[in-house]
Design a protein around this motif. Structure first.
Motif, PDB file in Angstrom:
ATOM      1  N   ARG A   5       0.719  -0.709   0.326  1.00 35.91           N
ATOM      2  CA  ARG A   5       0.363  -0.224  -0.044  1.00 35.91           C
ATOM      3  C   ARG A   5       0.809   1.876  -0.024  1.00 35.91           C
ATOM      4  NH1 ARG A   5      -4.655  -1.419   4.489  1.00 35.91           N
ATOM      5  NH2 ARG A   5      -4.777  -3.832   3.273  1.00 35.91           N
ATOM      6  N   ARG A   6       1.025   1.514  -1.001  1.00 35.50           N
ATOM      7  CA  ARG A   6       2.519   3.068  -1.586  1.00 35.50           C
ATOM      8  C   ARG A   6       1.797   3.559  -2.674  1.00 35.50           C
ATOM      9  NH1 ARG A   6       5.682   2.663   2.576  1.00 35.50           N
ATOM     10  NH2 ARG A   6       6.977   0.455   2.818  1.00 35.50           N
ATOM     11  N   PRO A   7       1.602   5.110  -2.725  1.00 38.66           N
ATOM     12  CA  PRO A   7       1.469   5.356  -3.851  1.00 38.66           C
ATOM     13  C   PRO A   7       2.130   4.741  -5.353  1.00 38.66           C
ATOM     14  CG  PRO A   7       1.988   7.409  -1.914  1.00 38.66           C
ATOM     15  CD  PRO A   7       2.354   5.364  -1.792  1.00 38.66           C
ATOM     16  N   LYS A   8       3.300   4.799  -5.315  1.00 38.18           N
ATOM     17  CA  LYS A   8       3.348   4.335  -6.420  1.00 38.18           C
ATOM     18  C   LYS A   8       2.329   3.021  -6.787  1.00 38.18           C
ATOM     19  CE  LYS A   8       8.081   4.418  -5.027  1.00 38.18           C
ATOM     20  NZ  LYS A   8       9.339   4.139  -4.676  1.00 38.18           N
ATOM     21  N   ASN A   9       2.341   1.974  -5.718  1.00 39.09           N
ATOM     22  CA  ASN A   9       1.518   1.182  -6.246  1.00 39.09           C
ATOM     23  C   ASN A   9      -0.086   1.372  -6.751  1.00 39.09           C
ATOM     24  OD1 ASN A   9       3.874  -0.680  -6.146  1.00 39.09           O
ATOM     25  ND2 ASN A   9       2.828  -0.855  -4.105  1.00 39.09           N
ATOM     26  N   TYR A  10      -0.156   2.575  -6.498  1.00 38.42           N
ATOM     27  CA  TYR A  10      -1.760   2.955  -6.612  1.00 38.42           C
ATOM     28  C   TYR A  10      -1.641   3.415  -7.462  1.00 38.42           C
ATOM     29  CZ  TYR A  10      -3.401   2.634  -1.208  1.00 38.42           C
ATOM     30  OH  TYR A  10      -2.929   2.394  -0.379  1.00 38.42           O
ATOM     31  N   VAL A  11      -0.964   4.032  -7.990  1.00 37.37           N
ATOM     32  CA  VAL A  11      -0.976   4.709  -9.372  1.00 37.37           C
ATOM     33  C   VAL A  11      -0.758   3.675 -10.641  1.00 37.37           C
ATOM     34  CG1 VAL A  11       0.629   6.369 -11.370  1.00 37.37           C
ATOM     35  CG2 VAL A  11       0.792   6.846  -8.488  1.00 37.37           C
ATOM     36  N   VAL A  12      -0.052   2.614 -10.018  1.00 36.97           N
ATOM     37  CA  VAL A  12       0.052   1.145 -11.574  1.00 36.97           C
ATOM     38  C   VAL A  12      -1.310   0.534 -11.218  1.00 36.97           C
ATOM     39  CG1 VAL A  12       1.198  -0.514 -11.520  1.00 36.97           C
ATOM     40  CG2 VAL A  12       2.437   1.043 -10.676  1.00 36.97           C
ATOM     41  N   ALA A  13      -1.595   0.559  -9.918  1.00 34.56           N
ATOM     42  CA  ALA A  13      -3.255  -0.390  -9.892  1.00 34.56           C
ATOM     43  C   ALA A  13      -4.144   0.836 -11.057  1.00 34.56           C
ATOM     44  CB  ALA A  13      -3.880  -0.444  -8.239  1.00 34.56           C
ATOM     45  N   ASN A  14      -3.909   2.015 -10.291  1.00 33.64           N
ATOM     46  CA  ASN A  14      -5.274   3.340 -11.328  1.00 33.64           C
ATOM     47  C   ASN A  14      -5.217   2.458 -12.619  1.00 33.64           C
ATOM     48  OD1 ASN A  14      -6.740   5.151 -11.625  1.00 33.64           O
ATOM     49  ND2 ASN A  14      -4.844   6.573 -12.264  1.00 33.64           N
ATOM     50  N   LEU A  15      -3.714   3.000 -13.637  1.00 34.55           N
ATOM     51  CA  LEU A  15      -3.527   2.572 -14.621  1.00 34.55           C
ATOM     52  C   LEU A  15      -3.654   1.001 -15.787  1.00 34.55           C
ATOM     53  CD1 LEU A  15      -1.625   3.276 -17.635  1.00 34.55           C
ATOM     54  CD2 LEU A  15      -0.194   2.311 -16.579  1.00 34.55           C
ATOM     55  N   CYS A  16      -3.815   0.094 -14.389  1.00 40.60           N
ATOM     56  CA  CYS A  16      -4.791  -0.945 -14.685  1.00 40.60           C
ATOM     57  C   CYS A  16      -6.354  -0.858 -14.990  1.00 40.60           C
ATOM     58  CB  CYS A  16      -3.785  -2.151 -13.914  1.00 40.60           C
ATOM     59  SG  CYS A  16      -2.031  -2.308 -13.961  1.00 40.60           S
ATOM     60  N   LEU A  17      -6.698  -0.127 -14.172  1.00 41.04           N
ATOM     61  CA  LEU A  17      -7.949   0.301 -14.018  1.00 41.04           C
ATOM     62  C   LEU A  17      -9.056   0.932 -15.024  1.00 41.04           C
ATOM     63  CD1 LEU A  17     -11.121  -0.234 -12.325  1.00 41.04           C
ATOM     64  CD2 LEU A  17      -9.937   1.958 -11.260  1.00 41.04           C
ATOM     65  N   THR A  18      -7.530   1.766 -15.667  1.00 39.93           N
ATOM     66  CA  THR A  18      -8.387   2.436 -16.925  1.00 39.93           C
ATOM     67  C   THR A  18      -8.090   1.654 -18.269  1.00 39.93           C
ATOM     68  OG1 THR A  18      -5.976   3.324 -16.718  1.00 39.93           O
ATOM     69  CG2 THR A  18      -7.865   5.299 -15.781  1.00 39.93           C
ATOM     70  N   ASP A  19      -7.438   0.846 -18.260  1.00 46.06           N
ATOM     71  CA  ASP A  19      -6.896   0.255 -19.578  1.00 46.06           C
ATOM     72  C   ASP A  19      -7.532  -1.148 -18.866  1.00 46.06           C
ATOM     73  OD1 ASP A  19      -4.933   1.447 -20.192  1.00 46.06           O
ATOM     74  OD2 ASP A  19      -2.954  -0.135 -19.804  1.00 46.06           O
ATOM     75  N   LEU A  20      -8.486  -1.521 -18.391  1.00 47.80           N
ATOM     76  CA  LEU A  20      -9.607  -2.494 -18.297  1.00 47.80           C
ATOM     77  C   LEU A  20     -10.753  -1.379 -18.364  1.00 47.80           C
ATOM     78  CD1 LEU A  20     -10.435  -5.692 -17.559  1.00 47.80           C
ATOM     79  CD2 LEU A  20     -10.887  -4.242 -14.737  1.00 47.80           C
ATOM     80  N   ILE A  21     -10.795  -0.591 -17.998  1.00 50.26           N
ATOM     81  CA  ILE A  21     -11.815  -0.012 -18.209  1.00 50.26           C
ATOM     82  C   ILE A  21     -12.570   0.384 -20.098  1.00 50.26           C
ATOM     83  CG2 ILE A  21     -13.757   2.731 -18.244  1.00 50.26           C
ATOM     84  CD1 ILE A  21     -12.648   2.163 -15.213  1.00 50.26           C
ATOM     85  N   MET A  22     -10.830   0.811 -21.157  1.00 50.63           N
ATOM     86  CA  MET A  22     -11.119   0.950 -21.953  1.00 50.63           C
ATOM     87  C   MET A  22     -11.515  -0.046 -22.933  1.00 50.63           C
ATOM     88  SD  MET A  22      -8.530   3.899 -23.107  1.00 50.63           S
ATOM     89  CE  MET A  22      -7.451   3.372 -22.668  1.00 50.63           C
ATOM     90  N   CYS A  23     -10.527  -1.116 -22.186  1.00 50.97           N
ATOM     91  CA  CYS A  23     -10.810  -2.605 -23.054  1.00 50.97           C
ATOM     92  C   CYS A  23     -12.645  -3.137 -22.808  1.00 50.97           C
ATOM     93  CB  CYS A  23     -10.218  -3.825 -22.305  1.00 50.97           C
ATOM     94  SG  CYS A  23      -8.248  -3.793 -22.905  1.00 50.97           S
TER      95      CYS A  23
END
Length: 83
Positions: A5-23
């Protein structure tokens, strides 16, 4: 895990979520319109464009945040641990 639970990992999780939404939003519309030979209705096209546009902006923002974090971790390694 608490350790992840670090800000770096939150940003990576956000990137994964937005890519999933686009797919989820973009791919089915393109496949259906390709096989049926017709475009979706105006409302569906507008909604798809809005969702894909917002997800793209969020993805670019996440990539910028990751790039800035990596830049600081390379140029100022000791200071980047406290940010």
């Amino acid at each position: 895990t608490r350790k992840l639970r670090r800000p770096k990992n939150y940003v990576v999780a956000n990137l994964c979520l937005t890519d999933l939404i686009m797919c989820i939003v973009y791919c089915p519309v393109i496949v259906i319109s390709s096989f049926s030979g017709r475009i979706p209705t105006d409302g569906a096209c507008t909604m798809e464009g809005f969702v894909v546009g917002m997800a793209s902006i969020a993805s670019v923002g996440s990539l910028v945040a990751i790039a800035v974090e990596r830049f600081f971790s390379i140029t100022q390694p000791m200071k980047s641990l406290t940010i």
